[in-house]
Design a protein around this motif. Structure first.
Motif, PDB file in Angstrom:
ATOM      1  N   PHE A   1       0.825  -1.196   0.000  1.00 41.65           N
ATOM      2  CA  PHE A   1       0.000   0.000   0.000  1.00 41.65           C
ATOM      3  C   PHE A   1       0.867   1.257   0.000  1.00 41.65           C
ATOM      4  CE2 PHE A   1      -3.432  -2.648   2.151  1.00 41.65           C
ATOM      5  CZ  PHE A   1      -4.243  -2.678   1.030  1.00 41.65           C
ATOM      6  N   GLY A   2       0.362   2.295  -0.644  1.00 40.11           N
ATOM      7  CA  GLY A   2       1.001   3.599  -0.576  1.00 40.11           C
ATOM      8  C   GLY A   2       0.659   4.270   0.738  1.00 40.11           C
ATOM      9  N   GLY A   3       0.727   5.593   0.776  1.00 42.21           N
ATOM     10  CA  GLY A   3       0.403   6.321   2.001  1.00 42.21           C
ATOM     11  C   GLY A   3      -1.051   6.147   2.375  1.00 42.21           C
ATOM     12  N   LEU A   4      -1.306   5.700   3.585  1.00 42.02           N
ATOM     13  CA  LEU A   4      -2.676   5.392   4.021  1.00 42.02           C
ATOM     14  C   LEU A   4      -3.388   6.651   4.496  1.00 42.02           C
ATOM     15  CD1 LEU A   4      -1.877   2.164   6.078  1.00 42.02           C
ATOM     16  CD2 LEU A   4      -2.891   2.272   3.790  1.00 42.02           C
TER      17      LEU A   4
ATOM     18  N   PRO B   1      -2.181  13.061   5.918  1.00 43.33           N
ATOM     19  CA  PRO B   1      -0.887  13.733   6.138  1.00 43.33           C
ATOM     20  C   PRO B   1      -0.957  15.245   6.111  1.00 43.33           C
ATOM     21  CG  PRO B   1      -0.945  12.595   4.007  1.00 43.33           C
ATOM     22  CD  PRO B   1      -2.133  12.134   4.776  1.00 43.33           C
ATOM     23  N   VAL B   2      -2.004  15.835   5.506  1.00 36.44           N
ATOM     24  CA  VAL B   2      -2.068  17.289   5.465  1.00 36.44           C
ATOM     25  C   VAL B   2      -2.148  17.868   6.881  1.00 36.44           C
ATOM     26  CG1 VAL B   2      -4.595  17.523   5.319  1.00 36.44           C
ATOM     27  CG2 VAL B   2      -3.110  19.251   4.256  1.00 36.44           C
ATOM     28  N   LYS B   3      -2.686  17.091   7.812  1.00 38.96           N
ATOM     29  CA  LYS B   3      -2.795  17.585   9.194  1.00 38.96           C
ATOM     30  C   LYS B   3      -1.416  17.737   9.829  1.00 38.96           C
ATOM     31  CE  LYS B   3      -7.400  15.616   9.932  1.00 38.96           C
ATOM     32  NZ  LYS B   3      -8.227  14.690  10.751  1.00 38.96           N
TER      33      LYS B   3
ATOM     34  N   ASN C   1       1.414   9.361  -3.691  1.00 38.41           N
ATOM     35  CA  ASN C   1       1.039   7.959  -3.889  1.00 38.41           C
ATOM     36  C   ASN C   1       0.214   7.526  -2.682  1.00 38.41           C
ATOM     37  OD1 ASN C   1       2.824   7.130  -6.334  1.00 38.41           O
ATOM     38  ND2 ASN C   1       4.275   8.109  -4.934  1.00 38.41           N
ATOM     39  N   LEU C   2      -1.078   7.819  -2.722  1.00 33.15           N
ATOM     40  CA  LEU C   2      -1.945   7.588  -1.570  1.00 33.15           C
ATOM     41  C   LEU C   2      -2.960   6.488  -1.844  1.00 33.15           C
ATOM     42  CD1 LEU C   2      -2.669  11.296  -0.520  1.00 33.15           C
ATOM     43  CD2 LEU C   2      -0.912   9.758   0.390  1.00 33.15           C
ATOM     44  N   ILE C   3      -3.481   5.918  -0.771  1.00 32.96           N
ATOM     45  CA  ILE C   3      -4.550   4.928  -0.881  1.00 32.96           C
ATOM     46  C   ILE C   3      -5.494   5.116   0.307  1.00 32.96           C
ATOM     47  CG2 ILE C   3      -3.133   3.171   0.285  1.00 32.96           C
ATOM     48  CD1 ILE C   3      -5.739   2.476  -2.484  1.00 32.96           C
ATOM     49  N   HIS C   4      -6.777   5.214   0.016  1.00 32.37           N
ATOM     50  CA  HIS C   4      -7.785   5.449   1.052  1.00 32.37           C
ATOM     51  C   HIS C   4      -8.205   4.135   1.696  1.00 32.37           C
ATOM     52  CE1 HIS C   4     -11.615   6.647   2.916  1.00 32.37           C
ATOM     53  NE2 HIS C   4     -11.153   7.894   2.868  1.00 32.37           N
ATOM     54  N   LEU C   5      -8.574   4.209   2.954  1.00 32.82           N
ATOM     55  CA  LEU C   5      -8.999   3.027   3.708  1.00 32.82           C
ATOM     56  C   LEU C   5     -10.048   2.223   2.953  1.00 32.82           C
ATOM     57  CD1 LEU C   5      -9.123   1.286   6.292  1.00 32.82           C
ATOM     58  CD2 LEU C   5     -10.769   2.940   7.206  1.00 32.82           C
ATOM     59  N   GLU C   6     -11.042   2.897   2.386  1.00 32.41           N
ATOM     60  CA  GLU C   6     -12.117   2.170   1.692  1.00 32.41           C
ATOM     61  C   GLU C   6     -11.589   1.386   0.502  1.00 32.41           C
ATOM     62  OE1 GLU C   6     -15.329   1.661   2.495  1.00 32.41           O
ATOM     63  OE2 GLU C   6     -14.715   2.569   4.384  1.00 32.41           O
ATOM     64  N   ASP C   7     -10.644   1.960  -0.221  1.00 32.00           N
ATOM     65  CA  ASP C   7     -10.055   1.237  -1.352  1.00 32.00           C
ATOM     66  C   ASP C   7      -9.164   0.093  -0.856  1.00 32.00           C
ATOM     67  OD1 ASP C   7     -11.295   2.646  -3.385  1.00 32.00           O
ATOM     68  OD2 ASP C   7      -9.709   4.160  -3.513  1.00 32.00           O
TER      69      ASP C   7
ATOM     70  N   TYR D   1      -1.235  19.243  -4.302  1.00 30.97           N
ATOM     71  CA  TYR D   1      -2.230  18.473  -3.560  1.00 30.97           C
ATOM     72  C   TYR D   1      -2.412  18.984  -2.128  1.00 30.97           C
ATOM     73  CZ  TYR D   1      -4.534  14.482  -1.348  1.00 30.97           C
ATOM     74  OH  TYR D   1      -5.411  13.682  -0.634  1.00 30.97           O
ATOM     75  N   TYR D   2      -1.312  19.141  -1.405  1.00 31.91           N
ATOM     76  CA  TYR D   2      -1.429  19.504   0.007  1.00 31.91           C
ATOM     77  C   TYR D   2      -1.828  20.959   0.209  1.00 31.91           C
ATOM     78  CZ  TYR D   2       0.385  14.921   1.121  1.00 31.91           C
ATOM     79  OH  TYR D   2       0.535  13.558   1.223  1.00 31.91           O
TER      80      TYR D   2
END
Length: 276
Positions: free
Chosen positions: A166-169, A176-178, A194-200, A232-233
């Motif tokens: 997985f990429g960044g969760l 990560p923006v926080k 390179n991100l991946i959302h929990l639902e995916d 993005y950020y």
């Protein structure tokens, strides 16, 4: 795979517990483990058979009987235990996983899903495109131990291990923006995300667990959405009413672009880009 078969999720944390819940909701019998005794009722309330299991690099300290009970009658085991090297720099993650291999063999489990990370690929100048055919070249201790663990598991002849990197969760309450909000001199502004959302993640894992054709394969999993970090950020900070991070363009930039075409084609996964 028949739904009366028992699945096991070793490590019911931020990702593992929602995975267990989804599998239970879809009719599977699911065993789940946690290192925290206080979380056992939470797992049980979610419909999982809950087990207190703490892995250790000391083979003699393993809770053998509990581990045997956890693995008994399991057809597919999902290992979702990330290295804790930021908290425990001296942790031997490889040994922790190696120590449970004899128990997996003893339980006659035929398939393992190992949750790894795209950190097995180092960031580089020029932002190279990374596929499953790219040779891992980790430059962090976490990435090095994950890459070694992948190889040890996939070398076992008694069971087949599918590796999912997985990429960044990201997900609810996790972005990560926080951590970047308001920071100055943030590096690598032009590097692709390179991100991946929990639902995916949950969609991919369920498909991998229930599809025998993926046994023994390795997949990179990130959303096909790669704007630059700065673009993005900055936008995400504005959407969330946060102070935008300030990026520096004076340092040499490194990064990578992870492709996930293989998982999309093999399992017909469609990533929900609206989540990003």
């Amino acid at each position: 795979m028949k739904q009366q078969q028992t699945l096991a999720v070793l490590g019911c944390g931020w990702l593992g517990l929602p995975l267990g819940k989804r599998l239970v909701a879809n009719g599977y019998t699911v065993k789940g483990s946690t290192t925290t005794a206080d979380k056992l009722p939470l797992l049980a309330s979610a419909g999982l058979q809950a087990f207190p299991i703490t892995l250790t690099a000391d083979a003699e300290a393993i809770q053998a009987e509990t581990l045997r009970a956890f693995l008994e009658n399991v057809s597919v085991l999902c290992i979702d235990i990330p290295p804790k090297l930021r908290v425990l720099p001296a942790e031997n993650f490889v040994a922790k996983i190696e120590n449970i291999i004899p128990y997996i063999v003893e339980a006659k489990i035929s398939r393992v899903i190992f949750v790894s990370s795209t950190s097995v690929f180092a960031d580089q100048v020029g932002f190279p495109t990374i596929t499953e055919q790219t040779q891992p070249n980790p430059d962090t201790e976490s990435g090095k131990q994950l890459w070694t663990t992948e190889q040890r598991l996939q070398a076992q002849p008694q069971f087949e291990t599918t590796v999912v990197r997985f990429g960044g969760l990201i997900g609810p309450e996790r972005h990560p923006v926080k951590h970047l909000a308001g920071r100055k001199n943030v590096e690598n502004p032009l590097a692709p995300i390179n991100l991946i959302h929990l639902e995916d993640c949950l969609t991919v894992l369920e498909k991998l667990i229930t599809n025998d054709k993926t046994a023994g394969q390795t997949y990179n999993v990130v959303a096909p959405f790669h704007p630059s970090r700065e673009t993005y950020y900055t936008a995400k900070a504005k959407i969330n009413n946060l102070q935008a991070p300030e990026f520096t363009h004076t340092e040499q930039q490194v990064g990578k672009l992870i492709e996930a075409d293989c998982i999309s084609t093999t399992l017909e996964v469609t990533f929900n880009t609206e989540l990003y």
